[in-house]
Motif scaffolding. Structure first.
Motif, PDB file in Angstrom:
ATOM      1  N   MET A   1       0.840  -1.202   0.000  1.00  0.00           N
ATOM      2  CA  MET A   1       0.000   0.000   0.000  1.00  0.00           C
ATOM      3  C   MET A   1       0.870   1.246   0.000  1.00  0.00           C
ATOM      4  O   MET A   1       2.041   1.210   0.342  1.00  0.00           O
ATOM      5  N   ALA A   2       0.269   2.352  -0.400  1.00  0.00           N
ATOM      6  CA  ALA A   2       0.974   3.633  -0.402  1.00  0.00           C
ATOM      7  C   ALA A   2       0.147   4.646   0.374  1.00  0.00           C
ATOM      8  O   ALA A   2      -1.048   4.468   0.600  1.00  0.00           O
ATOM      9  N   ILE A   3       0.819   5.721   0.763  1.00  0.00           N
ATOM     10  CA  ILE A   3       0.137   6.766   1.525  1.00  0.00           C
ATOM     11  C   ILE A   3      -0.954   7.417   0.681  1.00  0.00           C
ATOM     12  O   ILE A   3      -0.728   7.806  -0.472  1.00  0.00           O
ATOM     13  N   ASP A   4      -2.135   7.507   1.245  1.00  0.00           N
ATOM     14  CA  ASP A   4      -3.189   8.370   0.720  1.00  0.00           C
ATOM     15  C   ASP A   4      -3.156   9.616   1.597  1.00  0.00           C
ATOM     16  O   ASP A   4      -3.558   9.573   2.759  1.00  0.00           O
ATOM     17  N   TYR A   5      -2.671  10.703   1.037  1.00  0.00           N
ATOM     18  CA  TYR A   5      -2.405  11.899   1.840  1.00  0.00           C
ATOM     19  C   TYR A   5      -3.645  12.364   2.594  1.00  0.00           C
ATOM     20  O   TYR A   5      -3.598  12.624   3.805  1.00  0.00           O
ATOM     21  N   SER A   6      -4.770  12.456   1.914  1.00  0.00           N
ATOM     22  CA  SER A   6      -5.977  12.974   2.557  1.00  0.00           C
ATOM     23  C   SER A   6      -6.430  12.070   3.700  1.00  0.00           C
ATOM     24  O   SER A   6      -6.811  12.550   4.777  1.00  0.00           O
ATOM     25  N   THR A   7      -6.354  10.726   3.491  1.00  0.00           N
ATOM     26  CA  THR A   7      -6.765   9.795   4.540  1.00  0.00           C
ATOM     27  C   THR A   7      -5.905   9.953   5.781  1.00  0.00           C
ATOM     28  O   THR A   7      -6.407  10.031   6.909  1.00  0.00           O
ATOM     29  N   LEU A   8      -4.583  10.007   5.581  1.00  0.00           N
ATOM     30  CA  LEU A   8      -3.674  10.079   6.718  1.00  0.00           C
ATOM     31  C   LEU A   8      -3.736  11.440   7.396  1.00  0.00           C
ATOM     32  O   LEU A   8      -3.752  11.540   8.625  1.00  0.00           O
ATOM     33  N   LYS A   9      -3.802  12.498   6.591  1.00  0.00           N
ATOM     34  CA  LYS A   9      -3.825  13.855   7.154  1.00  0.00           C
ATOM     35  C   LYS A   9      -5.077  14.069   8.007  1.00  0.00           C
ATOM     36  O   LYS A   9      -5.029  14.779   9.019  1.00  0.00           O
TER      37      LYS A   9
END
Length: 292
Positions: A1-9
């Protein structure tokens, strides 16, 4: 998996309601090395309920949201995340028992680009559960290896105050108990990296490493004993940069520079490996007549 910026932020954290007592305070002190000598009257103040003192770094275990990075929805490989910086600002002295709320949030996730990874900044505000009065603010930086180039903002330029170049005013030696990581995980941080040799090997260590926050607590206890032995409640701010792992059983050397009234810089080394494990440390307290 890779970072989903909006999900993590925008990761949602429930408020953590935390009622703690003297047993918790004593367990924390034991886990960071207090009470190693039964003849040490000052150390006894941290591990015996009569006139119990509180190590200021205990703020890091209050309102802790658990090891949330294990959730696959974060898009992170939790075994690749390294705790690289920590600060604790105390707005009032910690009591040996209390009823608090921890409010956690992801402040930002910085994209370093390419193969240079990401830096995630999380913040925890600890407040009194009844009055809402602020108790402490914690700020944590974590390096997420191999997670760059996901479209997030680039990290801002930073000016880092250089460490003193003179010989330290004090050197404090302390030995980490071989059982320290197993004790410290009872305070809430049960990351298997600090207990399971098989997990440690998957990330390149031949044995479990010590929690960075345990090294932090051991260091803070040593600084309190040196600088404000009877008044840990005068500590106002601590910050560190973690630069290398510590292993249970290591001997630490804490180099201390007195840079002003109530202001100290420090560095932590493991001489046997010629390793600096904490750098750019700062420790601020309200000076009193019995501080050095």
């Amino acid at each position: 998996m890779a970072i989903d910026y909006s999900t993590l932020k925008h990761w949602h954290f429930d408020d953590i309601v935390h009622r703690y007592g003297t047993r918790d305070t004593i367990l924390y002190a034991l886990s960071v090395g207090a009470g190693e000598s039964p003849a040490d009257d000052l150390a006894l103040r941290y591990v015996y309920e009569r006139d119990l003192l509180v190590i200021p770094s205990m703020a890091v275990v209050l309102g802790y949201p658990g090891f949330w990075l294990r959730n696959p929805a974060t898009g992170l490989d939790w075994k690749s995340v390294l705790h690289v910086e920590q600060s604790v600002t105390l707005h009032r002295a910690l009591g040996p028992e209390g009823f608090v709320i921890g409010r956690n949030r992801v402040e930002e996730v910085y994209d370093r680009g390419g193969n240079r990874g990401a830096i995630m900044i999380t913040v925890r505000d600890i407040v009194d559960a009844q009055s809402g009065a602020p108790i402490a603010t914690l700020r944590c930086a974590e390096f997420c290896r191999g997670e760059g180039n996901f479209g997030g903002p680039r990290p801002p330029a930073r000016e880092v105050e250089p460490m003193p170049q003179t010989p330290p005013d004090h050197e404090v030696s302390v030995v980490i108990s071989p059982r320290a990581a197993l004790l410290y995980r009872l305070t809430g941080d049960d990351n298997a990296l600090h207990a399971d040799p098989a997990v440690a090997r998957t990330v390149g260590f031949d044995r479990p490493i010590l929690h960075g926050m345990c090294t932090f607590g051991t260091t803070v206890l040593s600084l309190v004993r040196l600088l404000v032995p009877d008044h840990p409640g005068t500590v106002r701010h601590i910050e560190v940069r973690f630069t290398a792992p510590v292993f249970p059983g290591d001997q630490l050397c804490i180099d201390v520079w007195l840079v002003g009234a109530g202001s100290v810089r420090f560095r932590v080394r493991v001489p046997s490996r010629e390793a600096v494990v904490i750098d750019h440390g700062a420790f601020l307290f309200n000076p009193s007549q019995d501080s050095i």
